[in-house]
Scaffold this motif. Structure first.
Motif, PDB file in Angstrom:
ATOM      1  N   VAL A 159       0.837  -1.199   0.000  1.00 47.08           N
ATOM      2  CA  VAL A 159       0.000   0.000   0.000  1.00 47.08           C
ATOM      3  C   VAL A 159       0.876   1.255   0.000  1.00 47.08           C
ATOM      4  O   VAL A 159       0.572   2.239  -0.687  1.00 47.08           O
ATOM      5  CB  VAL A 159      -0.960  -0.006   1.211  1.00 47.08           C
ATOM      6  N   SER A 160       1.984   1.228   0.730  1.00 43.89           N
ATOM      7  CA  SER A 160       2.904   2.364   0.744  1.00 43.89           C
ATOM      8  C   SER A 160       3.427   2.661  -0.658  1.00 43.89           C
ATOM      9  O   SER A 160       3.491   3.819  -1.077  1.00 43.89           O
ATOM     10  CB  SER A 160       4.074   2.083   1.696  1.00 43.89           C
ATOM     11  N   ASP A 161       3.795   1.611  -1.398  1.00 38.80           N
ATOM     12  CA  ASP A 161       4.271   1.808  -2.770  1.00 38.80           C
ATOM     13  C   ASP A 161       3.199   2.443  -3.651  1.00 38.80           C
ATOM     14  O   ASP A 161       3.475   3.344  -4.452  1.00 38.80           O
ATOM     15  CB  ASP A 161       4.698   0.465  -3.375  1.00 38.80           C
ATOM     16  N   VAL A 162       1.974   1.974  -3.491  1.00 38.93           N
ATOM     17  CA  VAL A 162       0.874   2.512  -4.296  1.00 38.93           C
ATOM     18  C   VAL A 162       0.618   3.975  -3.946  1.00 38.93           C
ATOM     19  O   VAL A 162       0.405   4.809  -4.837  1.00 38.93           O
ATOM     20  CB  VAL A 162      -0.401   1.670  -4.088  1.00 38.93           C
ATOM     21  N   LEU A 163       0.652   4.306  -2.665  1.00 41.97           N
ATOM     22  CA  LEU A 163       0.444   5.695  -2.258  1.00 41.97           C
ATOM     23  C   LEU A 163       1.520   6.592  -2.863  1.00 41.97           C
ATOM     24  O   LEU A 163       1.228   7.720  -3.301  1.00 41.97           O
ATOM     25  CB  LEU A 163       0.438   5.804  -0.736  1.00 41.97           C
ATOM     26  N   ASP A 164       2.773   6.103  -2.909  1.00 45.47           N
ATOM     27  CA  ASP A 164       3.844   6.856  -3.573  1.00 45.47           C
ATOM     28  C   ASP A 164       3.493   7.118  -5.034  1.00 45.47           C
ATOM     29  O   ASP A 164       3.618   8.236  -5.541  1.00 45.47           O
ATOM     30  CB  ASP A 164       5.164   6.075  -3.504  1.00 45.47           C
ATOM     31  N   GLU A 165       3.083   6.068  -5.721  1.00 44.44           N
ATOM     32  CA  GLU A 165       2.810   6.174  -7.148  1.00 44.44           C
ATOM     33  C   GLU A 165       1.625   7.092  -7.447  1.00 44.44           C
ATOM     34  O   GLU A 165       1.564   7.722  -8.507  1.00 44.44           O
ATOM     35  CB  GLU A 165       2.554   4.781  -7.720  1.00 44.44           C
ATOM     36  N   LEU A 166       0.696   7.187  -6.491  1.00 45.28           N
ATOM     37  CA  LEU A 166      -0.481   8.030  -6.681  1.00 45.28           C
ATOM     38  C   LEU A 166      -0.303   9.418  -6.077  1.00 45.28           C
ATOM     39  O   LEU A 166      -1.204  10.256  -6.163  1.00 45.28           O
ATOM     40  CB  LEU A 166      -1.715   7.353  -6.069  1.00 45.28           C
ATOM     41  N   GLY A 167       0.859   9.663  -5.457  1.00 46.31           N
ATOM     42  CA  GLY A 167       1.123  10.970  -4.878  1.00 46.31           C
ATOM     43  C   GLY A 167       0.317  11.270  -3.629  1.00 46.31           C
ATOM     44  O   GLY A 167      -0.066  12.418  -3.388  1.00 46.31           O
ATOM     45  N   ILE A 168       0.076  10.243  -2.819  1.00 47.87           N
ATOM     46  CA  ILE A 168      -0.713  10.398  -1.597  1.00 47.87           C
ATOM     47  C   ILE A 168       0.204  10.223  -0.386  1.00 47.87           C
ATOM     48  O   ILE A 168       0.902   9.214  -0.269  1.00 47.87           O
ATOM     49  CB  ILE A 168      -1.843   9.364  -1.529  1.00 47.87           C
ATOM     50  N   THR A 169       0.214  11.212   0.517  1.00 51.41           N
ATOM     51  CA  THR A 169       0.990  11.105   1.755  1.00 51.41           C
ATOM     52  C   THR A 169       0.157  10.389   2.805  1.00 51.41           C
ATOM     53  O   THR A 169      -0.944  10.843   3.142  1.00 51.41           O
ATOM     54  CB  THR A 169       1.374  12.502   2.276  1.00 51.41           C
ATOM     55  N   ALA A 196      -9.804   5.270  -1.836  1.00 52.69           N
ATOM     56  CA  ALA A 196      -9.591   3.912  -1.339  1.00 52.69           C
ATOM     57  C   ALA A 196      -9.800   2.850  -2.414  1.00 52.69           C
ATOM     58  O   ALA A 196      -9.021   1.890  -2.518  1.00 52.69           O
ATOM     59  CB  ALA A 196     -10.505   3.636  -0.139  1.00 52.69           C
ATOM     60  N   ALA A 197     -10.846   2.984  -3.228  1.00 52.76           N
ATOM     61  CA  ALA A 197     -11.097   1.980  -4.266  1.00 52.76           C
ATOM     62  C   ALA A 197      -9.949   1.949  -5.272  1.00 52.76           C
ATOM     63  O   ALA A 197      -9.500   0.878  -5.697  1.00 52.76           O
ATOM     64  CB  ALA A 197     -12.424   2.275  -4.962  1.00 52.76           C
ATOM     65  N   GLU A 198      -9.459   3.125  -5.643  1.00 52.78           N
ATOM     66  CA  GLU A 198      -8.333   3.238  -6.576  1.00 52.78           C
ATOM     67  C   GLU A 198      -7.081   2.596  -5.988  1.00 52.78           C
ATOM     68  O   GLU A 198      -6.357   1.849  -6.675  1.00 52.78           O
ATOM     69  CB  GLU A 198      -8.095   4.716  -6.871  1.00 52.78           C
ATOM     70  N   VAL A 199      -6.809   2.877  -4.717  1.00 52.82           N
ATOM     71  CA  VAL A 199      -5.631   2.306  -4.057  1.00 52.82           C
ATOM     72  C   VAL A 199      -5.754   0.796  -3.956  1.00 52.82           C
ATOM     73  O   VAL A 199      -4.781   0.061  -4.198  1.00 52.82           O
ATOM     74  CB  VAL A 199      -5.447   2.933  -2.658  1.00 52.82           C
ATOM     75  N   LEU A 200      -6.930   0.302  -3.629  1.00 53.91           N
ATOM     76  CA  LEU A 200      -7.118  -1.141  -3.500  1.00 53.91           C
ATOM     77  C   LEU A 200      -6.878  -1.849  -4.828  1.00 53.91           C
ATOM     78  O   LEU A 200      -6.218  -2.897  -4.866  1.00 53.91           O
ATOM     79  CB  LEU A 200      -8.520  -1.453  -2.987  1.00 53.91           C
ATOM     80  N   ARG A 201      -7.391  -1.302  -5.910  1.00 58.39           N
ATOM     81  CA  ARG A 201      -7.170  -1.936  -7.227  1.00 58.39           C
ATOM     82  C   ARG A 201      -5.678  -2.037  -7.542  1.00 58.39           C
ATOM     83  O   ARG A 201      -5.188  -3.091  -7.965  1.00 58.39           O
ATOM     84  CB  ARG A 201      -7.896  -1.147  -8.322  1.00 58.39           C
ATOM     85  N   LYS A 230      -0.444  -5.126  -7.587  1.00 56.39           N
ATOM     86  CA  LYS A 230       0.956  -5.178  -7.145  1.00 56.39           C
ATOM     87  C   LYS A 230       1.214  -6.413  -6.283  1.00 56.39           C
ATOM     88  O   LYS A 230       2.259  -7.075  -6.405  1.00 56.39           O
ATOM     89  CB  LYS A 230       1.300  -3.905  -6.373  1.00 56.39           C
ATOM     90  N   ALA A 231       0.288  -6.739  -5.397  1.00 59.36           N
ATOM     91  CA  ALA A 231       0.446  -7.917  -4.536  1.00 59.36           C
ATOM     92  C   ALA A 231       0.478  -9.198  -5.366  1.00 59.36           C
ATOM     93  O   ALA A 231       1.265 -10.114  -5.089  1.00 59.36           O
ATOM     94  CB  ALA A 231      -0.679  -7.969  -3.513  1.00 59.36           C
ATOM     95  N   GLU A 286       3.864  -9.502  -6.993  1.00 59.57           N
ATOM     96  CA  GLU A 286       4.894  -9.904  -6.026  1.00 59.57           C
ATOM     97  C   GLU A 286       4.798 -11.398  -5.726  1.00 59.57           C
ATOM     98  O   GLU A 286       5.823 -12.069  -5.523  1.00 59.57           O
ATOM     99  CB  GLU A 286       4.761  -9.076  -4.750  1.00 59.57           C
ATOM    100  N   GLN A 287       3.570 -11.921  -5.671  1.00 58.35           N
ATOM    101  CA  GLN A 287       3.417 -13.360  -5.468  1.00 58.35           C
ATOM    102  C   GLN A 287       4.019 -14.143  -6.623  1.00 58.35           C
ATOM    103  O   GLN A 287       4.662 -15.186  -6.431  1.00 58.35           O
ATOM    104  CB  GLN A 287       1.933 -13.700  -5.303  1.00 58.35           C
ATOM    105  N   GLU A 288       3.842 -13.611  -7.839  1.00 58.62           N
ATOM    106  CA  GLU A 288       4.443 -14.259  -9.008  1.00 58.62           C
ATOM    107  C   GLU A 288       5.968 -14.247  -8.918  1.00 58.62           C
ATOM    108  O   GLU A 288       6.634 -15.235  -9.249  1.00 58.62           O
ATOM    109  CB  GLU A 288       3.988 -13.550 -10.293  1.00 58.62           C
ATOM    110  N   LYS A 289       6.532 -13.123  -8.482  1.00 57.33           N
ATOM    111  CA  LYS A 289       7.989 -13.024  -8.320  1.00 57.33           C
ATOM    112  C   LYS A 289       8.495 -14.070  -7.335  1.00 57.33           C
ATOM    113  O   LYS A 289       9.517 -14.726  -7.571  1.00 57.33           O
ATOM    114  CB  LYS A 289       8.371 -11.633  -7.824  1.00 57.33           C
TER     115      LYS A 289
END
Length: 250
Positions: free
Chosen positions: A43-53, A209-214, A219-220, A223-226
């Motif tokens: 979630v932290s990575d997504v917030l970075d990408e969306l410009g949300i503190t 929240a809906a945007e961040v969850l998607r 991303k999750a 990461e599972q694939e990795k």
């Protein structure tokens, strides 16, 4: 339990309660974030990408119960220091703390988020036990807490910046419930989604929240694939290439 249509005690003026009911998340949002597991990093990575503190580390907000992960809407509280000397207020039994009003308003799954006072307890064991009884997911506190063994014994997880035996009863005044608060530089509004685990705390604005969850779900999954690819035993340089390729897919 006291009715939720009026204040529980006389310790806080009803006008200081901004909203009697916090905005509620859309159906499936909380369940979606819970399905991610200990997802503060994703979630932290997504917030970075969306410009949300909205991220606070567990080195500052330390969890009282290891291994716990909570997700829920924020129910906010703001505390300040009382003007009177604590020895006088203790002698006269002047208790202006009112986080119990927040417990009174809380719905099952809510997270109490307190913009509190440093060096003084903003939540103790009785308060934590009350929160557990109300079905709250837990609490995030900027400031100190006490009675940690008590809150652990009732399985009520708290993320706090400090621990102290010094009571807030005679030292703290609750001035607002369900208004916007500042948590170490992060603005939190009532109803924002709280995600907390061993690594840290994320606050997601309910409007995003809906945007961040998607994005976090995608991303999750990547990461599972990795991790599956790593377990196949491929060379390290191939892992690096796989990471680069999947990053482009995002």
């Amino acid at each position: 339990m006291a009715p939720k249509d009026k204040p529980l005690t006389g310790k806080i003026d009803a006008s200081r309660i901004k909203m009697m009911e916090v905005p509620r998340p859309e159906q499936g949002l909380i369940e979606g974030f819970k399905a991610l597991g200990d997802a503060s990093c994703v979630v932290s990575d997504v917030l970075d990408e969306l410009g949300i503190t909205g991220v606070l580390g567990a080195s500052l907000y330390r969890p009282t119960i290891a291994g716990r992960c909570i997700v829920g809407p924020a129910l906010t509280v703001r505390n300040i220091v009382q003007r009177e000397h604590p020895y006088e207020t203790a002698r006269n039994k002047v208790n202006k703390m009112a986080e119990f009003e927040a417990h009174n308003l809380a719905l099952p799954g809510d997270v109490i988020v307190i913009d509190g006072v440093v060096g003084i307890s903003n939540m103790g064991g009785i308060s934590a036990q009350t929160g557990k009884r109300q079905g709250e997911a837990g609490a995030i506190i900027s400031g100190a807490i006490r009675d940690v063994a008590h809150s652990r014994s009732v399985d009520y997880p708290v993320w706090a910046t400090e621990i102290t035996p010094v009571t807030g009863k005679w030292r703290i005044q609750t001035v607002e419930i369900n208004g916007d608060i500042d948590m170490s530089g992060v603005r939190v509004s009532p109803g924002d989604i709280v995600i907390a685990d061993d690594t840290g705390v994320c606050f997601v604005p309910i409007s995003r929240a809906a945007e961040v969850l998607r994005a976090a779900t995608r991303k999750a999954q990547l990461e599972q694939e990795k991790c599956k690819v790593i377990d196949t035993g491929i060379p390290v340089y191939e892992v690096t290439r796989f990471q680069t390729d999947t990053a482009h897919k995002q």
